[in-house]
Design an enzyme around this catalytic site. Structure first.
Site: not given
Length: 585
Positions: A262, A298-300
Protein backbone atom coordinates in the site's frame (compact mmCIF):
# COMPACT_ATOMS: atom_id res chain seq x y z
CA UNK A 1 -12.47 -32.05 -26.26
CA UNK A 2 -11.13 -28.53 -26.64
CA UNK A 3 -7.37 -28.36 -26.40
CA UNK A 4 -7.46 -26.22 -23.26
CA UNK A 5 -9.30 -29.01 -21.43
CA UNK A 6 -6.91 -31.73 -22.64
CA UNK A 7 -4.14 -32.38 -20.07
CA UNK A 8 -2.03 -34.16 -22.69
CA UNK A 9 -1.57 -30.94 -24.63
CA UNK A 10 1.48 -28.72 -23.97
CA UNK A 11 0.80 -25.94 -21.50
CA UNK A 12 1.33 -23.08 -23.97
CA UNK A 13 -0.92 -24.81 -26.48
CA UNK A 14 -3.69 -24.92 -23.89
CA UNK A 15 -3.29 -21.19 -23.22
CA UNK A 16 -3.27 -20.44 -26.96
CA UNK A 17 -6.49 -22.40 -27.35
CA UNK A 18 -8.36 -20.84 -24.42
CA UNK A 19 -7.35 -17.20 -24.72
CA UNK A 20 -9.05 -16.50 -28.11
CA UNK A 21 -12.26 -18.11 -26.86
CA UNK A 22 -12.54 -15.57 -24.04
CA UNK A 23 -14.56 -12.37 -24.18
CA UNK A 24 -13.24 -9.14 -22.70
CA UNK A 25 -15.59 -9.67 -19.77
CA UNK A 26 -14.19 -13.15 -19.11
CA UNK A 27 -10.63 -11.88 -19.34
CA UNK A 28 -11.47 -9.07 -16.97
CA UNK A 29 -12.85 -11.56 -14.46
CA UNK A 30 -9.43 -13.22 -14.16
CA UNK A 31 -7.88 -9.90 -13.16
CA UNK A 32 -9.71 -9.62 -9.82
CA UNK A 33 -8.95 -11.52 -6.62
CA UNK A 34 -11.53 -10.64 -3.93
CA UNK A 35 -12.38 -12.36 -0.66
CA UNK A 36 -14.95 -15.09 -0.24
CA UNK A 37 -16.42 -16.45 2.97
CA UNK A 38 -18.53 -19.56 3.62
CA UNK A 39 -21.71 -19.20 5.56
CA UNK A 40 -21.73 -19.76 9.28
CA UNK A 41 -19.30 -17.06 10.41
CA UNK A 42 -20.38 -13.52 9.61
CA UNK A 43 -22.71 -14.59 6.77
CA UNK A 44 -25.71 -16.87 6.59
CA UNK A 45 -25.41 -19.81 4.21
CA UNK A 46 -27.95 -18.25 1.85
CA UNK A 47 -26.15 -14.89 1.80
CA UNK A 48 -22.79 -16.57 1.20
CA UNK A 49 -24.15 -18.58 -1.72
CA UNK A 50 -25.86 -15.55 -3.22
CA UNK A 51 -22.60 -13.58 -3.01
CA UNK A 52 -20.66 -16.44 -4.59
CA UNK A 53 -23.13 -16.72 -7.48
CA UNK A 54 -22.85 -12.99 -8.10
CA UNK A 55 -19.06 -13.08 -8.24
CA UNK A 56 -18.46 -16.40 -10.00
CA UNK A 57 -21.38 -16.66 -12.42
CA UNK A 58 -22.34 -13.06 -13.12
CA UNK A 59 -18.98 -11.31 -12.78
CA UNK A 60 -16.84 -14.22 -14.01
CA UNK A 61 -14.31 -13.96 -11.17
CA UNK A 62 -12.34 -17.14 -10.48
CA UNK A 63 -9.61 -16.18 -7.99
CA UNK A 64 -10.64 -15.83 -4.34
CA UNK A 65 -9.01 -15.31 -0.97
CA UNK A 66 -10.99 -17.45 1.47
CA UNK A 67 -11.80 -16.00 4.90
CA UNK A 68 -13.31 -17.78 7.88
CA UNK A 69 -14.58 -21.25 7.11
CA UNK A 70 -15.06 -22.50 10.65
CA UNK A 71 -12.79 -25.49 10.16
CA UNK A 72 -10.86 -27.31 7.45
CA UNK A 73 -13.86 -29.31 6.27
CA UNK A 74 -15.84 -26.07 5.99
CA UNK A 75 -13.19 -24.51 3.76
CA UNK A 76 -12.96 -27.68 1.63
CA UNK A 77 -16.73 -27.79 1.20
CA UNK A 78 -16.84 -24.13 0.21
CA UNK A 79 -14.06 -24.74 -2.32
CA UNK A 80 -16.16 -27.47 -3.93
CA UNK A 81 -19.23 -25.21 -3.99
CA UNK A 82 -17.27 -22.50 -5.79
CA UNK A 83 -15.92 -25.03 -8.27
CA UNK A 84 -19.44 -26.21 -9.07
CA UNK A 85 -20.46 -22.63 -9.77
CA UNK A 86 -17.39 -22.12 -11.97
CA UNK A 87 -18.16 -25.30 -13.93
CA UNK A 88 -21.57 -23.84 -14.82
CA UNK A 89 -20.02 -20.86 -16.64
CA UNK A 90 -19.56 -20.77 -20.42
CA UNK A 91 -15.90 -21.82 -20.47
CA UNK A 92 -15.83 -23.60 -17.10
CA UNK A 93 -12.58 -21.99 -15.97
CA UNK A 94 -11.97 -23.38 -12.47
CA UNK A 95 -11.48 -21.44 -9.27
CA UNK A 96 -8.05 -20.78 -7.77
CA UNK A 97 -8.46 -20.40 -4.02
CA UNK A 98 -5.91 -18.50 -1.93
CA UNK A 99 -5.46 -17.75 1.76
CA UNK A 100 -3.49 -15.51 4.05
CA UNK A 101 -1.53 -17.29 6.83
CA UNK A 102 -3.72 -19.63 8.90
CA UNK A 103 -1.30 -21.47 11.20
CA UNK A 104 -0.24 -18.83 13.73
CA UNK A 105 -1.66 -17.57 17.01
CA UNK A 106 -2.83 -14.17 15.83
CA UNK A 107 -6.03 -13.59 13.83
CA UNK A 108 -6.56 -10.44 11.82
CA UNK A 109 -9.26 -10.16 9.12
CA UNK A 110 -6.85 -8.08 7.03
CA UNK A 111 -3.73 -10.27 7.23
CA UNK A 112 -4.72 -13.79 8.25
CA UNK A 113 -7.20 -15.72 10.37
CA UNK A 114 -6.00 -18.67 12.42
CA UNK A 115 -7.86 -21.93 11.93
CA UNK A 116 -7.99 -24.20 14.98
CA UNK A 117 -8.30 -27.35 12.88
CA UNK A 118 -4.80 -26.82 11.43
CA UNK A 119 -1.44 -27.47 13.03
CA UNK A 120 -0.38 -24.51 15.14
CA UNK A 121 3.02 -22.84 14.65
CA UNK A 122 4.78 -19.74 15.96
CA UNK A 123 4.44 -16.56 13.95
CA UNK A 124 6.98 -16.09 11.17
CA UNK A 125 9.52 -14.30 13.36
CA UNK A 126 9.43 -17.41 15.55
CA UNK A 127 10.55 -19.54 12.61
CA UNK A 128 13.50 -17.18 12.26
CA UNK A 129 14.19 -17.49 16.01
CA UNK A 130 14.90 -21.20 15.75
CA UNK A 131 18.61 -21.31 16.49
CA UNK A 132 21.63 -21.45 14.25
CA UNK A 133 21.63 -21.29 10.46
CA UNK A 134 18.59 -23.56 10.27
CA UNK A 135 16.44 -23.26 7.16
CA UNK A 136 14.99 -26.77 7.41
CA UNK A 137 12.24 -25.69 9.81
CA UNK A 138 11.01 -22.98 7.43
CA UNK A 139 11.02 -25.47 4.56
CA UNK A 140 9.25 -28.14 6.62
CA UNK A 141 6.70 -25.65 7.93
CA UNK A 142 5.86 -24.55 4.39
CA UNK A 143 5.63 -28.16 3.25
CA UNK A 144 3.07 -28.87 5.99
CA UNK A 145 1.13 -25.75 5.00
CA UNK A 146 1.21 -27.11 1.45
CA UNK A 147 -0.25 -30.46 2.50
CA UNK A 148 -2.96 -28.94 4.69
CA UNK A 149 -3.85 -26.28 2.11
CA UNK A 150 -4.06 -28.85 -0.68
CA UNK A 151 -6.48 -30.90 1.39
CA UNK A 152 -8.76 -27.84 1.68
CA UNK A 153 -8.40 -26.87 -2.00
CA UNK A 154 -6.27 -23.79 -1.34
CA UNK A 155 -3.65 -23.46 -4.08
CA UNK A 156 -2.13 -20.03 -3.42
CA UNK A 157 -0.49 -18.79 -0.19
CA UNK A 158 -0.54 -15.03 0.25
CA UNK A 159 3.04 -14.97 1.52
CA UNK A 160 5.77 -15.30 2.56
CA UNK A 161 6.66 -11.77 3.58
CA UNK A 162 10.12 -10.94 2.25
CA UNK A 163 9.99 -7.61 4.06
CA UNK A 164 12.86 -6.68 6.38
CA UNK A 165 11.84 -5.78 9.96
CA UNK A 166 14.03 -2.68 9.97
CA UNK A 167 11.60 -0.39 11.84
CA UNK A 168 10.96 -1.79 15.35
CA UNK A 169 7.56 -0.12 15.64
CA UNK A 170 6.16 -1.66 12.43
CA UNK A 171 2.96 -3.47 13.35
CA UNK A 172 3.43 -6.19 10.72
CA UNK A 173 6.98 -7.10 11.65
CA UNK A 174 5.94 -10.36 13.32
CA UNK A 175 4.94 -11.65 9.88
CA UNK A 176 8.51 -11.29 8.60
CA UNK A 177 11.61 -13.43 9.04
CA UNK A 178 13.21 -10.71 11.14
CA UNK A 179 15.71 -7.90 10.86
CA UNK A 180 18.74 -9.52 9.20
CA UNK A 181 18.41 -9.09 5.40
CA UNK A 182 20.48 -12.18 4.59
CA UNK A 183 18.44 -14.33 7.00
CA UNK A 184 15.19 -12.96 5.59
CA UNK A 185 16.31 -13.88 2.07
CA UNK A 186 17.41 -17.44 2.86
CA UNK A 187 14.29 -18.25 4.89
CA UNK A 188 12.05 -16.75 2.20
CA UNK A 189 13.67 -19.05 -0.37
CA UNK A 190 13.32 -22.11 1.90
CA UNK A 191 9.66 -21.30 2.52
CA UNK A 192 8.92 -20.98 -1.22
CA UNK A 193 10.61 -24.32 -1.83
CA UNK A 194 8.50 -25.97 0.87
CA UNK A 195 5.27 -24.59 -0.58
CA UNK A 196 6.21 -25.77 -4.03
CA UNK A 197 7.03 -29.32 -2.90
CA UNK A 198 9.28 -29.92 -5.89
CA UNK A 199 11.58 -28.22 -8.39
CA UNK A 200 8.75 -26.50 -10.30
CA UNK A 201 5.17 -25.44 -9.80
CA UNK A 202 2.90 -28.43 -10.34
CA UNK A 203 -0.34 -30.19 -9.35
CA UNK A 204 0.91 -30.86 -5.80
CA UNK A 205 2.22 -27.33 -5.27
CA UNK A 206 0.92 -24.26 -3.51
CA UNK A 207 2.03 -21.08 -5.27
CA UNK A 208 3.70 -18.38 -3.17
CA UNK A 209 2.76 -14.70 -3.47
CA UNK A 210 5.92 -13.03 -2.17
CA UNK A 211 5.14 -9.72 -0.53
CA UNK A 212 5.29 -6.72 -0.23
CA UNK A 213 7.40 -5.35 -3.09
CA UNK A 214 9.66 -3.35 -2.86
CA UNK A 215 9.74 -4.08 0.89
CA UNK A 216 7.12 -2.83 3.34
CA UNK A 217 9.29 -2.47 6.44
CA UNK A 218 10.29 1.23 6.29
CA UNK A 219 6.90 2.67 7.21
CA UNK A 220 7.19 6.13 8.77
CA UNK A 221 7.36 5.63 12.56
CA UNK A 222 6.23 2.05 11.98
CA UNK A 223 2.59 2.98 11.43
CA UNK A 224 1.07 0.66 8.86
CA UNK A 225 -0.26 1.80 5.49
CA UNK A 226 -3.51 -0.14 5.88
CA UNK A 227 -4.54 3.00 7.75
CA UNK A 228 -5.25 6.00 5.52
CA UNK A 229 -3.44 8.29 7.97
CA UNK A 230 -0.12 6.48 7.51
CA UNK A 231 0.67 6.07 3.79
CA UNK A 232 4.30 7.22 3.94
CA UNK A 233 7.22 4.88 3.43
CA UNK A 234 10.57 6.54 4.04
CA UNK A 235 14.25 5.86 3.40
CA UNK A 236 16.32 8.24 5.53
CA UNK A 237 19.25 5.83 5.22
CA UNK A 238 18.93 5.46 1.45
CA UNK A 239 18.45 1.67 1.74
CA UNK A 240 15.94 1.02 -1.06
CA UNK A 241 18.19 -1.56 -2.70
CA UNK A 242 18.71 -3.48 0.56
CA UNK A 243 14.96 -4.01 0.91
CA UNK A 244 14.70 -5.31 -2.65
CA UNK A 245 17.40 -7.97 -2.21
CA UNK A 246 15.21 -10.67 -0.56
CA UNK A 247 12.79 -10.37 -3.48
CA UNK A 248 15.60 -10.92 -5.96
CA UNK A 249 16.50 -14.14 -4.12
CA UNK A 250 12.84 -15.19 -4.15
CA UNK A 251 12.57 -14.65 -7.90
CA UNK A 252 15.78 -16.59 -8.49
CA UNK A 253 14.22 -19.43 -6.48
CA UNK A 254 11.24 -19.52 -8.84
CA UNK A 255 8.58 -17.38 -7.14
CA UNK A 256 5.77 -16.89 -9.65
CA UNK A 257 3.74 -14.17 -7.92
CA UNK A 258 4.54 -10.95 -6.09
CA UNK A 259 2.33 -8.47 -4.22
CA UNK A 260 2.95 -4.74 -4.08
CA UNK A 261 2.40 -2.81 -0.85
CA UNK A 262 0.00 0.00 0.00
CA UNK A 263 2.72 2.44 1.03
CA UNK A 264 3.85 5.39 -1.07
CA UNK A 265 7.54 6.37 -0.97
CA UNK A 266 8.31 9.85 0.26
CA UNK A 267 11.55 11.75 -0.28
CA UNK A 268 13.00 9.40 -2.92
CA UNK A 269 13.45 9.47 -6.70
CA UNK A 270 10.37 7.21 -6.96
CA UNK A 271 6.91 8.59 -7.61
CA UNK A 272 4.99 9.60 -4.47
CA UNK A 273 2.09 7.23 -5.14
CA UNK A 274 1.26 3.77 -3.82
CA UNK A 275 3.62 1.09 -5.08
CA UNK A 276 0.99 -0.60 -7.29
CA UNK A 277 0.81 2.63 -9.33
CA UNK A 278 4.52 3.38 -9.19
CA UNK A 279 6.14 3.17 -12.62
CA UNK A 280 9.76 3.47 -11.39
CA UNK A 281 9.16 0.57 -8.99
CA UNK A 282 6.91 -1.87 -10.89
CA UNK A 283 7.68 -1.10 -14.53
CA UNK A 284 11.34 -0.12 -14.28
CA UNK A 285 12.67 -2.23 -11.39
CA UNK A 286 10.37 -5.24 -11.13
CA UNK A 287 9.53 -5.85 -14.76
CA UNK A 288 12.55 -4.43 -16.63
CA UNK A 289 15.56 -4.62 -14.32
CA UNK A 290 14.65 -7.81 -12.44
CA UNK A 291 12.95 -9.39 -15.50
CA UNK A 292 10.03 -10.64 -13.41
CA UNK A 293 7.45 -12.08 -15.80
CA UNK A 294 5.16 -13.66 -13.22
CA UNK A 295 1.92 -12.36 -11.76
CA UNK A 296 1.90 -8.96 -10.04
CA UNK A 297 -1.08 -8.62 -7.71
CA UNK A 298 -1.93 -5.53 -5.72
CA UNK A 299 -2.64 -5.46 -2.02
CA UNK A 300 -6.33 -5.37 -1.21
CA UNK A 301 -8.93 -2.79 -2.27
CA UNK A 302 -6.91 -0.15 -4.07
CA UNK A 303 -9.74 0.67 -6.45
CA UNK A 304 -13.00 0.61 -4.49
CA UNK A 305 -14.17 0.23 -0.90
CA UNK A 306 -15.65 -2.82 0.75
CA UNK A 307 -17.58 -3.47 3.93
CA UNK A 308 -15.80 -5.64 6.48
CA UNK A 309 -18.18 -6.09 9.39
CA UNK A 310 -18.84 -2.58 10.70
CA UNK A 311 -15.86 -1.13 8.85
CA UNK A 312 -15.65 0.41 5.39
CA UNK A 313 -12.23 -0.60 4.06
CA UNK A 314 -10.65 1.27 1.16
CA UNK A 315 -10.16 2.51 -1.40
CA UNK A 316 -6.47 2.46 -0.53
CA UNK A 317 -4.88 4.11 -3.56
CA UNK A 318 -2.51 6.39 -1.69
CA UNK A 319 -1.47 9.41 -3.68
CA UNK A 320 -4.23 8.83 -6.23
CA UNK A 321 -7.30 9.22 -4.06
CA UNK A 322 -8.52 12.07 -6.24
CA UNK A 323 -8.85 9.78 -9.25
CA UNK A 324 -11.75 7.50 -10.14
CA UNK A 325 -11.46 3.71 -9.73
CA UNK A 326 -11.21 3.22 -13.50
CA UNK A 327 -8.39 5.78 -13.72
CA UNK A 328 -6.47 4.07 -10.91
CA UNK A 329 -6.97 0.71 -12.64
CA UNK A 330 -5.55 2.11 -15.87
CA UNK A 331 -2.42 3.42 -14.18
CA UNK A 332 -1.80 0.12 -12.36
CA UNK A 333 -2.20 -1.92 -15.55
CA UNK A 334 0.03 0.51 -17.42
CA UNK A 335 2.91 0.09 -14.95
CA UNK A 336 2.66 -3.73 -15.01
CA UNK A 337 0.01 -4.97 -12.56
CA UNK A 338 -1.91 -8.11 -13.56
CA UNK A 339 -4.49 -8.56 -10.84
CA UNK A 340 -6.36 -6.44 -8.29
CA UNK A 341 -6.52 -7.93 -4.82
CA UNK A 342 -9.74 -7.44 -2.86
CA UNK A 343 -11.58 -5.57 -5.59
CA UNK A 344 -14.41 -7.27 -7.49
CA UNK A 345 -15.53 -5.08 -10.38
CA UNK A 346 -14.40 -6.47 -13.77
CA UNK A 347 -16.55 -3.85 -15.49
CA UNK A 348 -13.69 -1.41 -14.82
CA UNK A 349 -11.45 -3.37 -17.20
CA UNK A 350 -14.19 -3.65 -19.80
CA UNK A 351 -14.61 0.12 -19.68
CA UNK A 352 -10.88 0.66 -20.17
CA UNK A 353 -10.76 -1.61 -23.22
CA UNK A 354 -14.00 -0.28 -24.72
CA UNK A 355 -12.73 3.30 -24.41
CA UNK A 356 -9.34 2.46 -25.90
CA UNK A 357 -7.50 3.51 -22.72
CA UNK A 358 -6.01 0.00 -22.46
CA UNK A 359 -5.51 -2.35 -25.39
CA UNK A 360 -6.82 -5.90 -25.46
CA UNK A 361 -3.24 -7.00 -26.21
CA UNK A 362 -2.13 -5.58 -22.86
CA UNK A 363 -4.98 -7.37 -21.07
CA UNK A 364 -3.96 -10.60 -22.82
CA UNK A 365 -0.46 -10.32 -21.30
CA UNK A 366 -1.94 -10.47 -17.81
CA UNK A 367 -4.49 -13.14 -18.68
CA UNK A 368 -1.74 -15.35 -20.12
CA UNK A 369 0.18 -15.16 -16.86
CA UNK A 370 -2.93 -15.97 -14.84
CA UNK A 371 -3.99 -18.87 -17.06
CA UNK A 372 -0.45 -20.27 -17.11
CA UNK A 373 -0.48 -20.62 -13.34
CA UNK A 374 -3.89 -22.30 -13.34
CA UNK A 375 -2.64 -24.86 -15.82
CA UNK A 376 0.63 -25.37 -13.93
CA UNK A 377 -1.26 -26.00 -10.69
CA UNK A 378 -3.53 -28.53 -12.39
CA UNK A 379 -6.76 -26.92 -11.24
CA UNK A 380 -8.46 -27.80 -14.53
CA UNK A 381 -7.89 -31.49 -13.81
CA UNK A 382 -8.56 -31.54 -10.05
CA UNK A 383 -11.64 -29.43 -9.49
CA UNK A 384 -12.83 -30.93 -6.20
CA UNK A 385 -11.29 -32.08 -2.94
CA UNK A 386 -12.29 -34.89 -0.60
CA UNK A 387 -13.87 -33.33 2.49
CA UNK A 388 -13.16 -36.40 4.63
CA UNK A 389 -9.50 -36.21 3.60
CA UNK A 390 -9.45 -32.56 4.65
CA UNK A 391 -10.64 -33.63 8.11
CA UNK A 392 -7.91 -36.23 8.53
CA UNK A 393 -5.03 -34.36 6.86
CA UNK A 394 -5.50 -30.94 8.44
CA UNK A 395 -4.17 -30.89 11.97
CA UNK A 396 -2.97 -34.50 11.71
CA UNK A 397 -1.07 -35.55 14.86
CA UNK A 398 2.30 -35.59 13.09
CA UNK A 399 1.79 -32.02 11.84
CA UNK A 400 0.45 -30.87 15.21
CA UNK A 401 3.50 -32.31 16.99
CA UNK A 402 5.91 -30.61 14.59
CA UNK A 403 4.18 -27.28 15.10
CA UNK A 404 4.34 -27.66 18.88
CA UNK A 405 8.03 -28.55 18.66
CA UNK A 406 8.64 -25.39 16.61
CA UNK A 407 6.86 -23.32 19.25
CA UNK A 408 9.27 -24.68 21.87
CA UNK A 409 12.35 -24.24 19.72
CA UNK A 410 11.47 -20.62 18.97
CA UNK A 411 11.29 -19.51 22.62
CA UNK A 412 14.19 -17.25 23.65
CA UNK A 413 15.44 -17.29 27.24
CA UNK A 414 16.47 -13.69 27.90
CA UNK A 415 17.31 -13.82 31.60
CA UNK A 416 17.11 -16.68 34.11
CA UNK A 417 17.35 -14.89 37.46
CA UNK A 418 14.46 -16.81 39.02
CA UNK A 419 15.82 -20.12 37.78
CA UNK A 420 13.77 -23.16 36.86
CA UNK A 421 10.30 -23.30 38.35
CA UNK A 422 9.87 -26.60 40.28
CA UNK A 423 7.00 -28.76 39.07
CA UNK A 424 4.12 -28.92 41.49
CA UNK A 425 4.73 -25.37 42.73
CA UNK A 426 1.79 -23.35 43.97
CA UNK A 427 1.49 -20.45 41.52
CA UNK A 428 -0.45 -17.29 40.93
CA UNK A 429 -0.92 -16.67 37.20
CA UNK A 430 -1.91 -13.88 34.82
CA UNK A 431 -2.61 -14.57 31.18
CA UNK A 432 -2.31 -18.36 31.61
CA UNK A 433 -5.36 -20.60 31.32
CA UNK A 434 -3.72 -23.99 31.78
CA UNK A 435 -0.64 -24.16 34.08
CA UNK A 436 -0.23 -27.92 33.68
CA UNK A 437 1.96 -29.57 36.33
CA UNK A 438 1.47 -26.65 38.71
CA UNK A 439 -1.13 -25.79 41.34
CA UNK A 440 -2.99 -22.51 40.92
CA UNK A 441 -3.85 -20.25 43.80
CA UNK A 442 -6.13 -17.21 43.51
CA UNK A 443 -4.13 -15.32 46.14
CA UNK A 444 -0.77 -13.73 45.39
CA UNK A 445 0.26 -14.01 49.03
CA UNK A 446 -0.11 -17.81 48.97
CA UNK A 447 2.01 -18.29 45.82
CA UNK A 448 5.42 -19.93 45.75
CA UNK A 449 5.92 -18.34 42.30
CA UNK A 450 4.11 -15.91 40.02
CA UNK A 451 3.74 -16.39 36.25
CA UNK A 452 2.69 -13.56 33.94
CA UNK A 453 2.15 -13.67 30.15
CA UNK A 454 2.37 -10.24 28.54
CA UNK A 455 1.79 -8.81 25.10
CA UNK A 456 4.37 -6.45 23.66
CA UNK A 457 3.17 -2.89 24.41
CA UNK A 458 1.18 -0.85 21.93
CA UNK A 459 -1.07 2.20 21.95
CA UNK A 460 -4.69 1.13 22.00
CA UNK A 461 -6.89 2.40 19.18
CA UNK A 462 -4.72 5.15 17.75
CA UNK A 463 -7.86 6.68 16.29
CA UNK A 464 -9.24 4.18 13.77
CA UNK A 465 -10.93 0.79 13.63
CA UNK A 466 -8.19 -0.54 11.34
CA UNK A 467 -5.61 0.38 13.98
CA UNK A 468 -7.20 -2.07 16.42
CA UNK A 469 -5.67 -4.82 14.27
CA UNK A 470 -2.33 -3.08 13.62
CA UNK A 471 -0.53 -2.40 16.87
CA UNK A 472 1.59 0.72 16.71
CA UNK A 473 3.13 3.42 18.84
CA UNK A 474 5.29 3.00 21.92
CA UNK A 475 7.23 -0.18 22.66
CA UNK A 476 7.57 0.72 26.36
CA UNK A 477 5.43 -0.96 29.01
CA UNK A 478 3.09 1.38 30.88
CA UNK A 479 4.12 2.30 34.39
CA UNK A 480 1.07 0.52 35.82
CA UNK A 481 2.30 -2.79 34.36
CA UNK A 482 5.80 -2.28 35.70
CA UNK A 483 4.47 -1.36 39.15
CA UNK A 484 2.32 -4.50 39.22
CA UNK A 485 5.26 -6.71 38.25
CA UNK A 486 7.51 -5.03 40.80
CA UNK A 487 4.94 -5.78 43.48
CA UNK A 488 4.79 -9.41 42.41
CA UNK A 489 8.58 -9.76 42.40
CA UNK A 490 8.69 -8.54 45.99
CA UNK A 491 6.41 -11.40 47.07
CA UNK A 492 7.63 -14.48 45.16
CA UNK A 493 9.94 -15.55 42.30
CA UNK A 494 8.62 -14.02 39.08
CA UNK A 495 8.39 -15.69 35.67
CA UNK A 496 7.44 -13.46 32.73
CA UNK A 497 6.75 -14.41 29.12
CA UNK A 498 6.43 -11.63 26.52
CA UNK A 499 4.85 -12.14 23.11
CA UNK A 500 7.32 -10.22 20.94
CA UNK A 501 4.91 -9.10 18.26
CA UNK A 502 7.28 -6.13 18.18
CA UNK A 503 10.62 -5.72 20.01
CA UNK A 504 9.43 -4.48 23.39
CA UNK A 505 11.56 -2.33 25.71
CA UNK A 506 12.46 -5.09 28.18
CA UNK A 507 15.06 -3.33 30.34
CA UNK A 508 12.67 -2.61 33.25
CA UNK A 509 11.70 -6.30 33.40
CA UNK A 510 15.33 -7.33 33.82
CA UNK A 511 15.56 -5.24 36.98
CA UNK A 512 12.99 -7.44 38.73
CA UNK A 513 15.14 -10.53 39.23
CA UNK A 514 12.74 -12.50 37.03
CA UNK A 515 13.12 -15.26 34.50
CA UNK A 516 12.03 -13.68 31.21
CA UNK A 517 11.09 -15.49 28.00
CA UNK A 518 10.56 -13.96 24.58
CA UNK A 519 7.99 -15.89 22.56
CA UNK A 520 6.49 -15.56 19.09
CA UNK A 521 3.32 -17.58 19.45
CA UNK A 522 3.12 -20.58 21.77
CA UNK A 523 0.49 -22.43 23.79
CA UNK A 524 0.23 -22.12 27.56
CA UNK A 525 1.47 -25.69 27.80
CA UNK A 526 4.64 -24.88 25.84
CA UNK A 527 5.32 -21.79 27.98
CA UNK A 528 4.87 -23.72 31.24
CA UNK A 529 7.20 -26.48 30.02
CA UNK A 530 9.81 -23.82 29.28
CA UNK A 531 9.54 -22.29 32.76
CA UNK A 532 9.65 -25.69 34.50
CA UNK A 533 12.68 -26.92 32.57
CA UNK A 534 10.86 -29.73 30.77
CA UNK A 535 12.05 -28.54 27.38
CA UNK A 536 15.39 -27.29 26.09
CA UNK A 537 15.61 -23.59 25.31
CA UNK A 538 17.65 -22.84 22.21
CA UNK A 539 15.88 -19.95 20.44
CA UNK A 540 17.68 -16.75 19.49
CA UNK A 541 16.30 -13.29 18.81
CA UNK A 542 15.47 -12.52 15.15
CA UNK A 543 15.85 -8.80 15.81
CA UNK A 544 17.51 -6.39 18.23
CA UNK A 545 15.73 -5.45 21.46
CA UNK A 546 16.11 -1.67 21.84
CA UNK A 547 17.38 -0.13 25.05
CA UNK A 548 14.84 2.71 25.07
CA UNK A 549 12.13 4.44 23.10
CA UNK A 550 14.49 7.36 22.63
CA UNK A 551 16.84 5.05 20.77
CA UNK A 552 13.96 3.79 18.62
CA UNK A 553 12.81 7.29 17.77
CA UNK A 554 16.33 8.27 16.69
CA UNK A 555 16.76 5.24 14.44
CA UNK A 556 16.17 5.29 10.69
CA UNK A 557 13.17 3.32 9.44
CA UNK A 558 14.95 1.68 6.51
CA UNK A 559 18.21 0.73 8.26
CA UNK A 560 18.36 -2.62 10.10
CA UNK A 561 20.11 -2.77 13.49
CA UNK A 562 20.01 1.01 13.78
CA UNK A 563 18.95 1.59 17.39
CA UNK A 564 21.76 2.81 19.61
CA UNK A 565 23.21 0.39 22.21
CA UNK A 566 20.44 -2.23 22.06
CA UNK A 567 19.70 -4.20 25.20
CA UNK A 568 19.97 -7.50 23.30
CA UNK A 569 21.40 -8.08 19.85
CA UNK A 570 19.75 -10.30 17.25
CA UNK A 571 21.08 -13.80 17.76
CA UNK A 572 21.04 -13.52 21.55
CA UNK A 573 19.50 -16.31 23.59
CA UNK A 574 20.54 -18.22 26.71
CA UNK A 575 20.73 -21.94 25.96
CA UNK A 576 19.34 -24.23 28.65
CA UNK A 577 19.00 -27.99 28.45
CA UNK A 578 15.85 -29.81 29.47
CA UNK A 579 16.15 -31.29 32.96
CA UNK A 580 18.76 -28.76 34.10
CA UNK A 581 18.91 -28.52 37.91
CA UNK A 582 16.73 -25.98 39.70
CA UNK A 583 18.46 -22.67 40.38
CA UNK A 584 17.37 -21.00 43.60
CA UNK A 585 15.94 -17.55 43.15
Amino acid sequence: MNDYLDPTQPLERRIDDLLPRMTIAEKAGLMFHPTTEPGGDSLTDADALRDAELNVVERGINHFNVLGGGDSAGVAGWHNTLQDLAASTRLGIPITLSSDPRHGFRSNPFTGQSLDSLSRWPETTGIAAIAGTDTDTAREYADIIRREFLAMGIRVYLGPMADIFSEPRWSRGFGTFGEDPARVAELTVAFIEGLRGGPTLGPEAVAAVVKHFPGGGPQLRGDDAHDSRYPEQVYPGGMQELHIQPFEKAFAAGATQVMTYYGKPVGTEWDEVGFAFNAPVVRDILRKRLHFDGIVVTDWNLLESERMGDLTFGPNGWGLGHLSPVERARIAIDVGVDQFGGDRNPALIEELVDSGAVTEERIDQSVRRLLREKFQLGVFEKRHVDIDRARTTCGAPVYFEKGTAAQSKSIVLLTDEAGILPEGSRVYVEGIQDPSGLTMTPHVGDAEAIIVRLEAPFEVGRGSVVAEYFHGGTLAFPQSTLDRLRNYAAQAPLYVSVFLERPAILGPLLELGATVLGEFGASDHVIIKAFTGRTSLTGTLPFDIPSSMEAVEKSREDVPFDTEAPLFRAGFGIARDAGAPHMAA
